[in-house]
Design a protein around this motif. Structure first.
Motif, short mmCIF file in Angstrom:
data_model
loop_
_atom_site.label_atom_id
_atom_site.label_comp_id
_atom_site.label_asym_id
_atom_site.label_seq_id
_atom_site.Cartn_x
_atom_site.Cartn_y
_atom_site.Cartn_z
N LEU A 94 0.82 -1.21 0.00
CA LEU A 94 0.00 0.00 0.00
C LEU A 94 0.86 1.26 0.00
CD1 LEU A 94 -2.74 -1.05 2.58
CD2 LEU A 94 -2.99 -0.89 0.10
N HIS B 239 7.92 3.79 1.91
CA HIS B 239 8.43 4.62 2.99
C HIS B 239 9.94 4.77 2.82
CE1 HIS B 239 8.39 5.30 7.67
NE2 HIS B 239 9.08 6.22 7.03
N PHE C 62 6.75 9.13 3.37
CA PHE C 62 5.84 7.97 3.33
C PHE C 62 4.76 8.31 2.32
CE2 PHE C 62 3.75 4.69 6.36
CZ PHE C 62 2.92 4.21 5.37
N CYS D 293 1.71 6.88 -0.73
CA CYS D 293 0.83 5.84 -1.24
C CYS D 293 0.35 6.26 -2.63
CB CYS D 293 -0.38 5.67 -0.34
SG CYS D 293 0.05 5.29 1.36
N MET E 87 11.43 1.18 2.56
CA MET E 87 10.62 0.11 3.15
C MET E 87 9.28 0.07 2.44
SD MET E 87 12.31 -0.97 6.04
CE MET E 87 11.14 -1.45 7.31
N LYS E 88 8.78 -1.11 2.19
CA LYS E 88 7.41 -1.25 1.74
C LYS E 88 6.53 -1.32 2.98
CE LYS E 88 8.13 -1.77 -2.74
NZ LYS E 88 7.62 -0.83 -3.74
N ARG E 89 5.42 -0.61 2.95
CA ARG E 89 4.49 -0.62 4.07
C ARG E 89 3.14 -1.17 3.60
NH1 ARG E 89 6.26 2.67 8.37
NH2 ARG E 89 4.61 1.59 9.53
N GLY E 90 2.61 -2.10 4.35
CA GLY E 90 1.30 -2.64 4.00
C GLY E 90 1.35 -3.63 2.86
N ILE E 91 2.17 -4.67 3.03
CA ILE E 91 2.11 -5.78 2.06
C ILE E 91 0.96 -6.66 2.53
CG2 ILE E 91 3.34 -7.75 1.08
CD1 ILE E 91 5.94 -6.22 1.50
N ILE E 92 -0.21 -6.36 2.00
CA ILE E 92 -1.44 -6.99 2.50
C ILE E 92 -1.57 -8.42 2.00
CG2 ILE E 92 -3.96 -6.87 2.48
CD1 ILE E 92 -2.68 -4.66 4.11
#
Lengths: 135, 135
Positions: free
Chosen positions: B4, B7, B81, B83, B110-115
């Protein structure tokens, strides 16, 4: 190693989406987390997006807390960035995880500002008569 | 993997300390960085600390930019950060590094929210009639 700051990157999967989409709830959780961590709150700014999702930041004297929520995925990304030794970021993280009823939390801790490669402990705020760049 | 958010954790060593300690300069650099990255600015909050040091945040529709400066060490910690696919965080990072006359920058992405562990591409904002938690 000694660093100026500690940064917790907190990924909150499988939260309660009803909490994630409620502006007042999200704001109160972050503010309460800052207080529980012994932070000094400087400013609080939260915003709600269409169709849903909250972004917010709590600026503290010791750095900041931020959050972005995706209720549609039950997900929130939280950052707790702190400086100094009186604040307890782990207390904030624990509180936030529980408050969002998060079933799958993860935390990555990063050191920020490792100024001295000799691992010297540097004061968080020092006052020189003349500013100097540390090489 | 699809996530998502993206960062950038930016460590700025050996910056110009005179810029790092000036509230207006720091604020303008972060705001300009957000604009150059094609972000939609929601709110801007910057604070100056005693004896010196600036903390600030630019909340954007696509997440946030934050900064904390330690002029006494020539250091700043910046987070970008973001999106969505229209924003260019790398443009913001490049601009910030140059604007602070930083001689020793480093960036961690950094990847944030690897759902989805199946690497499915999930829309940044979707609208369901009923909110659901993704397991």
């Amino acid at each position: 190693m000694y660093a100026l700051g500690t940064h917790l990157l907190i990924e909150l999967k499988n939260c309660n989406p009803e909490i994630l989409k409620d502006l007042e709830s999200v704001k109160n959780i972050l503010v309460d987390a800052a207080k529980k961590a012994n932070a000094t709150i400087i400013s609080v700014n939260f915003h709600e997006f269409n169709p849903f999702g909250i972004s917010g930041v709590v600026v503290i004297a010791e750095s900041h807390l931020t959050i972005h929520t995706w209720p549609e995925y039950g997900f929130a990304a939280v950052d707790v960035f702190t400086c100094g030794e009186t604040i307890k970021p782990e207390i904030a993280a624990q509180y936030i995880i529980e408050a969002f009823e998060c079933k799958v939390p993860s935390i990555v801790e990063m050191k920020r500002g490792i100024i001295s490669h000799r691992n010297e402990k540097l004061p968080h705020k020092v006052c020189h008569e003349e500013l100097q760049v540390v090489y």
